[in-house]
Scaffold this active site. Structure first.
Site, PDB file in Angstrom:
ATOM      1  N   LYS A 173       0.840  -1.188   0.000  1.00 38.10           N
ATOM      2  CA  LYS A 173       0.000   0.000   0.000  1.00 38.10           C
ATOM      3  C   LYS A 173       0.884   1.249   0.000  1.00 38.10           C
ATOM      4  CE  LYS A 173      -4.001  -2.152   0.371  1.00 38.10           C
ATOM      5  NZ  LYS A 173      -5.086  -2.048  -0.641  1.00 38.10           N
ATOM      6  N   ASP A 198      -0.054  -0.441  -4.489  1.00 34.72           N
ATOM      7  CA  ASP A 198      -1.486  -0.159  -4.544  1.00 34.72           C
ATOM      8  C   ASP A 198      -1.743   1.196  -3.907  1.00 34.72           C
ATOM      9  OD1 ASP A 198      -4.216  -0.125  -4.525  1.00 34.72           O
ATOM     10  OD2 ASP A 198      -4.485  -1.900  -3.272  1.00 34.72           O
ATOM     11  N   ASN A 200      -4.707   2.931  -4.028  1.00 35.66           N
ATOM     12  CA  ASN A 200      -6.100   3.143  -3.617  1.00 35.66           C
ATOM     13  C   ASN A 200      -6.642   4.505  -4.066  1.00 35.66           C
ATOM     14  OD1 ASN A 200      -5.094   1.225  -1.008  1.00 35.66           O
ATOM     15  ND2 ASN A 200      -7.038   0.692  -1.986  1.00 35.66           N
ATOM     16  N   GLU A 225      -1.125  -0.030  -8.871  1.00 37.80           N
ATOM     17  CA  GLU A 225      -2.550  -0.341  -8.838  1.00 37.80           C
ATOM     18  C   GLU A 225      -3.359   0.875  -8.412  1.00 37.80           C
ATOM     19  OE1 GLU A 225      -5.395  -3.304  -6.213  1.00 37.80           O
ATOM     20  OE2 GLU A 225      -3.400  -4.021  -6.802  1.00 37.80           O
ATOM     21  N   ASP A 250      -8.394  -1.621  -9.889  1.00 39.60           N
ATOM     22  CA  ASP A 250      -9.061  -2.381  -8.826  1.00 39.60           C
ATOM     23  C   ASP A 250     -10.419  -1.756  -8.548  1.00 39.60           C
ATOM     24  OD1 ASP A 250      -9.894  -3.624  -6.523  1.00 39.60           O
ATOM     25  OD2 ASP A 250      -8.148  -3.140  -5.316  1.00 39.60           O
ATOM     26  N   LYS A 274     -12.389  -8.585  -7.945  1.00 35.67           N
ATOM     27  CA  LYS A 274     -12.845  -8.964  -6.611  1.00 35.67           C
ATOM     28  C   LYS A 274     -14.282  -9.474  -6.692  1.00 35.67           C
ATOM     29  CE  LYS A 274      -9.680  -6.019  -4.057  1.00 35.67           C
ATOM     30  NZ  LYS A 274      -9.499  -4.925  -3.083  1.00 35.67           N
TER      31      LYS A 274
END
Length: 385
Positions: A173, A198, A200, A225, A250, A274
């Site tokens: 992250k 990632d 986010n 990501e 994502d 997901k």
């Protein structure tokens, strides 16, 4: 199978250590299970929703309320229309709408009904998906969050633990101000580790942020990501053309149709799929088929599930790997991030985990553990007129 009733089971779990992301810090993991009873058979499903809402995913409280108001009644109504017979798992997602909470519910109820069906006929989920020889085990990936206080030593300890547990791919992250140095140190400590970062959705399409993200290529990261907020596929496509490191999406991939839109816009070179967000196993297979047709590798991402939800993801990942070569999925043992896993999970050995071959989706929650954790259980009997 004639539907007897549905039980909603809510249990409050804790993370083994808090998991920091650019979108917030996860400290607790409440879980909602759906138990479907049909005569002598029963099946369990797990809701993927986390305790707190995000830009694209609802909070568990919202999904649980919808389960009471819509999920249980619709399953009972569908059974009543079939003279009491439980709908097939393939039919369950059709009972729900397209809103984020509906998709979470569709995935959980689909899993519960599939679990009951599979236990009734003695088949595993992998078998029912048509998974063939050569995919009996899969390599596992791991996720490490942003440690409290951005402590680099704590980060390196977490990474070492993940690697020691057999992780062959690491999702780190990141957020603005926490990117280059932590990646540099992890790469220095683990030269051969496959690393993806990632964000986010925490960066912006500014010259400064683009320069920082581009610099990550110097550390051999597999991809970055969700670098930008999820809604703007055009901006993500434009950024993807600027960066020397591949972009993975994502949060932007909320439905199979949204996956197709992202691929048409060339907004991603890789995809994190997901099942809980997309609406279940079948929805994820449709999304994956679109990725495979476009030549975009994908992996199954997770929501820090317990062993039941993760077992479902494991069987699905095996089938998707058979359909098209993909990336290492988030399939590590929940015991690595949860203080207690009510369900259990196959052991990870030398970085590999065996796909469950027992009847059903995965292990049902242990009644003793649920009692010890004072799980809240609500029973809704099916009624037919």
């Amino acid at each position: 199978m004639r539907l007897t009733g549905v039980e909603l089971v809510r249990v409050e779990l804790a993370f083994a250590h808090e998991i920091g992301t650019a979108a917030g810090v996860h400290r607790a993991r409440p879980v909602l299970y759906v138990r479907v009873v049909a005569g002598e058979s029963e099946g369990w499903g797990e809701c993927a929703a986390l305790g707190d809402a995000t830009a694209v995913d609802p909070a568990l409280d919202e999904v649980e309320e919808l389960a009471v108001d819509r999920g249980v009644p619709r399953l009972c109504e569908a059974s009543a229309a079939r003279r009491g017979e439980l709908p097939r798992a393939a039919e369950v997602p059709q009972l729900f709408g397209s809103a984020p909470a509906d998709r979470m519910l569709a995935a959980a109820f689909e899993m519960a009904v599939a679990d009951a069906e599979l236990r009734d006929v003695g088949h595993s989920l992998a078998t029912s998906l048509g998974t063939g020889p050569g995919f009996e085990a899969l390599p596992v990936g791991a996720v490490v969050g942003i440690p409290p206080g951005r402590d680099l030593d704590a980060l390196l300890d977490q990474v070492t633990d993940a690697v020691s547990a057999g992780a062959t791919r690491l999702r780190m992250k990141i957020e603005p101000g926490w990117e280059l140095e932590p990646v540099r140190q992890v790469r220095s400590a683990h030269p051969d580790l496959v690393i993806q970062v990632d964000a986010n959705g925490s960066f912006r399409d500014t010259d400064e942020d683009v320069a920082v993200l581009a610099a990550l290529a110097g550390y051999g990261v597999l991809c970055v990501e969700q670098p930008l907020p999820p809604a703007d596929l055009v901006a993500l496509a434009q950024l993807a053309r600027k960066l020397p490191v591949p972009v993975c999406l994502d949060e932007s991939l909320t439905t199979p149709r949204r996956v197709v839109d992202a691929l048409r816009n060339e907004a991603c070179a890789m995809a994190c799929l997901k099942p809980g967000r997309l609406g279940g196993v079948r929805a994820t297979r449709r999304a994956h088929a679109a990725c495979a047709e476009a030549g975009v590798p994908a992996f199954v991402g997770g929501f820090f599930e317990t062993g039941l939800g993760r077992a479902s993801n494991l069987a699905l990942a095996a089938r998707l790997s058979q359909d098209a070569t993909g990336l290492v999925s988030d399939l590590g043992d929940p015991a690595g991030y949860l203080s207690v896993d009510p369900c259990g999970y196959p052991p990870v050995v030398d970085g590999w985990v065996r796909v469950p071959d027992e009847p059903g989706v995965g292990k049902a929650p242990d009644a003793g553990i649920l009692d010890r954790l004072e799980a809240r259980r609500r029973w809704f009997p099916a009624t037919y007129t």
